[in-house]
Design an enzyme around this catalytic site. Structure first.
Site, short mmCIF file in Angstrom:
data_model
loop_
_atom_site.label_atom_id
_atom_site.label_comp_id
_atom_site.label_asym_id
_atom_site.label_seq_id
_atom_site.Cartn_x
_atom_site.Cartn_y
_atom_site.Cartn_z
N TRP A 191 -16.70 51.60 6.23
CA TRP A 191 -15.82 50.84 7.41
C TRP A 191 -14.53 51.86 7.55
O TRP A 191 -14.04 51.62 8.32
CB TRP A 191 -15.42 49.31 6.60
N ASP B 19 -6.78 47.89 5.30
CA ASP B 19 -7.87 46.81 5.73
C ASP B 19 -8.44 46.20 4.39
O ASP B 19 -9.08 46.83 3.68
CB ASP B 19 -9.11 47.58 6.53
N LYS C 236 -15.03 37.21 5.33
CA LYS C 236 -15.68 37.68 3.92
C LYS C 236 -15.50 36.63 2.97
O LYS C 236 -16.17 36.20 2.22
CB LYS C 236 -15.31 38.98 3.73
C1 LIG Z 1 -17.00 43.54 7.73
C2 LIG Z 1 -15.80 44.54 7.60
C3 LIG Z 1 -15.13 45.13 8.89
C4 LIG Z 1 -15.75 44.69 10.27
O1 LIG Z 1 -15.00 43.60 10.55
P1 LIG Z 1 -15.36 42.86 12.11
O2 LIG Z 1 -14.45 41.64 11.95
O3 LIG Z 1 -16.85 42.65 12.21
O4 LIG Z 1 -14.97 43.61 13.23
C5 LIG Z 1 -14.06 45.81 8.73
N1 LIG Z 1 -13.80 46.31 7.51
C6 LIG Z 1 -14.09 45.78 6.39
C7 LIG Z 1 -13.76 46.23 4.98
C8 LIG Z 1 -15.34 44.87 6.37
O5 LIG Z 1 -15.90 44.48 5.15
#
Ligand SMILES: *Cc1c(COP(=O)(O)O)cnc(C)c1O
Length: 367
Positions: free
Chosen positions: A107, A177, A201
């Site tokens: 990611w 993030d 998540k």
């Molecule tokens: C799942 C994930 C993403 C992707 O996110 P979307 O909402 O599908 O764009 C980005 N960063 C992390 C750390 C993730 O686990």
């Protein structure tokens, strides 16, 4: 045929499990909200009911993280992937040196690649050649003090790597993030310039992304961005500039209520999460002849445990065994394969115990 306990034995990496108590409320709310008699799916985003929900969601996030007024809280759409683009669009201005990116897994590599499409960026650390099995110490990175910001992913969801929290404020604004470990433990939010995390998540349903932004950063945003991409727009409109994802924000409100009232806050959820991860890693360590954990020990994630029996057929056999007992979501990401158990807040210690017992029995049968 759905298994009777399928929701409680959901180890999916995302969208992830939701607490049974919240699912029951959501089910009722889809038929009719107790407060309005109308389905949550048919509630206007301009209604008093929804304005109160937005307000409550923001209050819970502020309370759980102990945020001061220095931070704005905003509910966005487009997932974390849109933030990969809008973070550099908003902050990587010519007044600063190029933003810096830690590339520590799938990611963060995506975030870094997207920043590269917006403008120049610098890679402060790259773990790709070593197979994304370890992490750097953020404080020890050689970052240009004039850099617009330093971006990293606090928990690499696919590889199962988790950073320790920064011990002190970074020399440049730190942007994280936190999609897969937001609200899984207390954090010192004031160490960060910006935190973002989509909901699917650890916070509920897909459709909403929470952004916590140091207001000082807002002063750096250049004029001329399309309104919907400018972080100031949703903040100025209380996250109601255009139709927000009413349902996802409602679920997020229920989840944060549950964290506060049923769990008792982030210290408590951290304790529970530490216990779950410790139990699963102990079982896997016990089986180290047969199982490889992807992450090196100091960087093991408490949220996502990526491992393999070292053979696609054995991994498949374990998945079949687990599925026959009602477990789901244990398949590794398509980029890494193998197995992955996600232990988000809503996954109970009892569910982890069932997974552990299944692993032990499976290993004994093959020994
Ligand atoms: C799942 C994930 C993403 C992707 O996110 P979307 O909402 O599908 O764009 C980005 N960063 C992390 C750390 C993730 O686990």
């Amino acid at each position: 045929m759905p298994m009777p306990h399928a929701n409680t034995l959901n180890f999916s990496a995302g969208p992830g499990a939701l607490p049974a108590a919240v699912l029951a409320q959501v089910r009722d709310a889809i038929a009719a909200l107790p407060e309005t008699g109308v389905s949550v799916l048919g509630m206007s985003h301009r209604s008093d009911w929804f304005l109160a929900i937005l307000d409550e969601a923001e209050r819970h996030v502020r309370h759980l993280l102990g945020l001061s007024d220095r931070y704005a809280v905003s509910f966005l759409q487009g997932g974390s992937s849109l933030l990969f683009a809008t973070v550099p669009m908003n902050y990587a201005t010519p007044a600063f040196a190029a933003p810096e990116y830690v590339v520590s897994g799938y990611w963060s590599a995506r975030a870094s690649a997207e920043a590269g499409r917006v403008g120049p960026h610098r890679i402060a650390w790259d773990g790709q050649r070593a197979g994304f099995r370890e992490l750097p110490v953020l404080e020890q990175l050689d970052v240009d003090p004039r850099a617009a910001y330093l971006h990293y992913v606090s928990n690499e969801t696919i590889e199962g790597l988790q950073f320790a929290l920064p011990a002190r404020p970074a020399s440049v604004p730190l942007i994280a993030d936190m999609s897969s470990d937001f609200l899984s433990k207390p954090i010192d939010a004031w160490h960060f310039g910006m935190i973002y995390a989509h909901a699917q998540k650890n916070l509920g349903a897909a459709g909403v992304t929470v952004a916590v932004i140091d207001r000082e950063l807002l002063t750096r945003i250049p004029g001329g961005l399309p309104h919907i991409l400018d972080f100031r727009t949703q903040i100025a409109h209380g996250s109601n500039y255009n139709t927000p994802p009413v349902f996802a924000i409602y679920v997020l409100t229920l989840i944060t209520r549950w964290l506060r009232d049923d769990i008792g806050g982030l210290e408590q959820v951290q304790r529970i999460n530490e216990g779950k991860a410790a139990r699963l890693y102990a079982v896997l360590d016990e089986m180290s002849d047969a199982v490889t954990i992807h992450a090196k020990r100091p960087w093991r994630s408490q949220m996502n445990v990526a491992f393999t029996f070292g053979d696609a057929r054995l991994d498949r056999a374990f998945l079949d065994t687990a599925e026959a007992r009602g477990m789901s979501g244990l398949e590794g990401h398509r980029s890494l394969r193998g197995l992955r158990a996600s232990l988000y807040n809503a996954v109970t210690p009892q569910a982890v115990e069932i997974l552990c017992e299944t692993l032990i029995e499976f290993a004994l049968q093959r020994a």
